[in-house]
Scaffold this motif. Structure first.
Motif, PDB file in Angstrom:
ATOM      1  N   LYS A   2       0.855  -1.179   0.000  1.00  0.00           N
ATOM      2  CA  LYS A   2       0.000   0.000   0.000  1.00  0.00           C
ATOM      3  C   LYS A   2       0.891   1.229   0.000  1.00  0.00           C
ATOM      4  O   LYS A   2       1.858   1.303   0.768  1.00  0.00           O
ATOM      5  CB  LYS A   2      -0.914   0.001   1.223  1.00  0.00           C
ATOM      6  CG  LYS A   2      -1.865   1.203   1.281  1.00  0.00           C
ATOM      7  CD  LYS A   2      -2.813   1.094   2.459  1.00  0.00           C
ATOM      8  CE  LYS A   2      -3.743   2.298   2.530  1.00  0.00           C
ATOM      9  NZ  LYS A   2      -4.713   2.200   3.643  1.00  0.00           N
ATOM     10  N   SER A   3       0.584   2.173  -0.868  1.00  0.00           N
ATOM     11  CA  SER A   3       1.407   3.371  -0.996  1.00  0.00           C
ATOM     12  C   SER A   3       1.180   4.315   0.174  1.00  0.00           C
ATOM     13  O   SER A   3       0.320   4.088   1.039  1.00  0.00           O
ATOM     14  CB  SER A   3       1.063   4.096  -2.303  1.00  0.00           C
ATOM     15  OG  SER A   3      -0.191   4.761  -2.172  1.00  0.00           O
ATOM     16  N   ASN A   4       1.931   5.400   0.180  1.00  0.00           N
ATOM     17  CA  ASN A   4       1.645   6.489   1.096  1.00  0.00           C
ATOM     18  C   ASN A   4       0.275   7.079   0.758  1.00  0.00           C
ATOM     19  O   ASN A   4      -0.193   6.991  -0.379  1.00  0.00           O
ATOM     20  CB  ASN A   4       2.711   7.582   0.984  1.00  0.00           C
ATOM     21  CG  ASN A   4       4.071   7.097   1.425  1.00  0.00           C
ATOM     22  OD1 ASN A   4       4.200   6.328   2.361  1.00  0.00           O
ATOM     23  ND2 ASN A   4       5.111   7.543   0.724  1.00  0.00           N
ATOM     24  N   ILE A   5      -0.354   7.694   1.744  1.00  0.00           N
ATOM     25  CA  ILE A   5      -1.660   8.324   1.548  1.00  0.00           C
ATOM     26  C   ILE A   5      -1.465   9.788   1.181  1.00  0.00           C
ATOM     27  O   ILE A   5      -0.692  10.505   1.819  1.00  0.00           O
ATOM     28  CB  ILE A   5      -2.515   8.197   2.816  1.00  0.00           C
ATOM     29  CG1 ILE A   5      -2.886   6.727   3.053  1.00  0.00           C
ATOM     30  CG2 ILE A   5      -3.780   9.049   2.709  1.00  0.00           C
ATOM     31  CD1 ILE A   5      -3.635   6.483   4.343  1.00  0.00           C
ATOM     32  N   CYS A   6      -2.143  10.233   0.129  1.00  0.00           N
ATOM     33  CA  CYS A   6      -2.129  11.633  -0.286  1.00  0.00           C
ATOM     34  C   CYS A   6      -3.433  12.286   0.143  1.00  0.00           C
ATOM     35  O   CYS A   6      -4.513  11.779  -0.175  1.00  0.00           O
ATOM     36  CB  CYS A   6      -1.982  11.748  -1.803  1.00  0.00           C
ATOM     37  SG  CYS A   6      -0.502  10.982  -2.483  1.00  0.00           S
ATOM     38  N   GLU A  21       2.953   9.530  -6.457  1.00  0.00           N
ATOM     39  CA  GLU A  21       2.828   8.305  -5.669  1.00  0.00           C
ATOM     40  C   GLU A  21       2.627   7.098  -6.580  1.00  0.00           C
ATOM     41  O   GLU A  21       3.166   6.015  -6.322  1.00  0.00           O
ATOM     42  CB  GLU A  21       1.673   8.440  -4.686  1.00  0.00           C
ATOM     43  CG  GLU A  21       1.772   7.546  -3.471  1.00  0.00           C
ATOM     44  CD  GLU A  21       3.046   7.756  -2.666  1.00  0.00           C
ATOM     45  OE1 GLU A  21       3.621   6.736  -2.226  1.00  0.00           O
ATOM     46  OE2 GLU A  21       3.474   8.916  -2.492  1.00  0.00           O
ATOM     47  N   GLU A  60      -8.862  11.267   0.569  1.00  0.00           N
ATOM     48  CA  GLU A  60      -7.536  10.654   0.543  1.00  0.00           C
ATOM     49  C   GLU A  60      -7.378   9.834  -0.726  1.00  0.00           C
ATOM     50  O   GLU A  60      -8.360   9.323  -1.282  1.00  0.00           O
ATOM     51  CB  GLU A  60      -7.340   9.729   1.758  1.00  0.00           C
ATOM     52  CG  GLU A  60      -7.420  10.419   3.094  1.00  0.00           C
ATOM     53  CD  GLU A  60      -7.289   9.449   4.265  1.00  0.00           C
ATOM     54  OE1 GLU A  60      -7.434   8.213   4.032  1.00  0.00           O
ATOM     55  OE2 GLU A  60      -7.051   9.917   5.389  1.00  0.00           O
ATOM     56  N   TRP A  62      -4.739   6.652  -2.286  1.00  0.00           N
ATOM     57  CA  TRP A  62      -3.618   5.735  -2.137  1.00  0.00           C
ATOM     58  C   TRP A  62      -3.710   4.661  -3.222  1.00  0.00           C
ATOM     59  O   TRP A  62      -4.748   4.480  -3.857  1.00  0.00           O
ATOM     60  CB  TRP A  62      -3.598   5.095  -0.744  1.00  0.00           C
ATOM     61  CG  TRP A  62      -4.706   4.121  -0.473  1.00  0.00           C
ATOM     62  CD1 TRP A  62      -4.693   2.775  -0.661  1.00  0.00           C
ATOM     63  CD2 TRP A  62      -6.013   4.420   0.055  1.00  0.00           C
ATOM     64  NE1 TRP A  62      -5.897   2.207  -0.302  1.00  0.00           N
ATOM     65  CE2 TRP A  62      -6.726   3.195   0.144  1.00  0.00           C
ATOM     66  CE3 TRP A  62      -6.648   5.614   0.441  1.00  0.00           C
ATOM     67  CZ2 TRP A  62      -8.028   3.144   0.608  1.00  0.00           C
ATOM     68  CZ3 TRP A  62      -7.941   5.541   0.894  1.00  0.00           C
ATOM     69  CH2 TRP A  62      -8.612   4.320   0.979  1.00  0.00           C
TER      70      TRP A  62
END
Length: 216
Positions: A2-6, A21, A60, A62
């Motif tokens: 799971k990527s970072n959350i933007c 991302e 958000e 991700w």
């Protein structure tokens, strides 16, 4: 993974962070150029739809990956809705003007707005047939798939895959799909209501079927 959350908001520089991302995800997974480009283009299509939504709702973004399967997630918070915006969305729903939304991403945005209304107050959910003929509602605005709702926990959901199946015999709608970049790139796009949030999920798998179709 799971990527970072933007964080998503009316400051549209957040969309640059979304694309960055996605780039990180494709690099981390060593995704070959052609597949990485497809995921990047899907993210760009998603970002093109978001300004009108994050103008009124925070949220958000991700990305997730498991094996050859990738998902781009947007979650919008219906609690941000003002009374004025609620009344505006109700007016649009009753008039049926969002049924005429242009382009696939325009339709998906209309679905998301309709579902944000339902997430804000379930009593405002538009029942099939009340403001649109059944087929228009079913295909473009708030398609409720009981099986998907059970699997995902969504109270309401809409699926691009189901929309494609519904318009196969409808010349204008199918032609619109044929012109859509995201309809060609994504395996499915799902919009769903979970609690007080609305989720938009773009799905793409680069499995054996993809490799067979695309190898030259």
């Amino acid at each position: 993974m799971k990527s970072n959350i933007c964080m998503l908001n009316e400051d549209l520089t957040c969309l640059e962070a979304v694309l960055a991302e996605v780039e990180k995800v494709t690099t981390y997974n060593a995704l070959e150029d052609k597949k990485a480009l497809r995921l990047r283009l899907s993210a760009e299509e998603l970002c093109g739809m978001l300004p009108g939504l994050v103008e009124n709702f925070s949220g958000e973004f991700w990305a997730e990956s498991e094996g050859n399967s990738y998902e781009l997630h947007v979650e919008l918070k219906a609690d941000d809705m003002s009374i004025e915006l609620r009344d505006e969305l109700i007016s649009v729903s009753k008039s049926g003007t969002n049924a005429a939304a242009k382009g696939i991403m325009g339709k998906i945005r209309a679905v998301a707005e309709t579902m944000l209304l339902a997430a804000f107050d379930p009593t405002l959910a538009v029942p099939a047939g009340e403001f649109y003929d059944y087929n228009s509602y079913n295909m473009g605005l708030g398609y409720i798939d009981p099986t998907l709702a059970l699997e995902t926990g969504y109270a309401y959901s809409w699926s691009l895959y189901n929309y494609k199946s519904a318009v196969e015999e409808k010349e204008d709608e199918y032609a619109e799909l044929e012109r859509s970049i995201v309809a060609k790139l994504a395996d499915d796009i799902i919009v769903g209501v979970r609690g007080k949030n609305v989720e938009i999920v773009v799905k793409k798998s680069f499995g054996p079927v993809y490799d067979f179709i695309n190898r030259k």
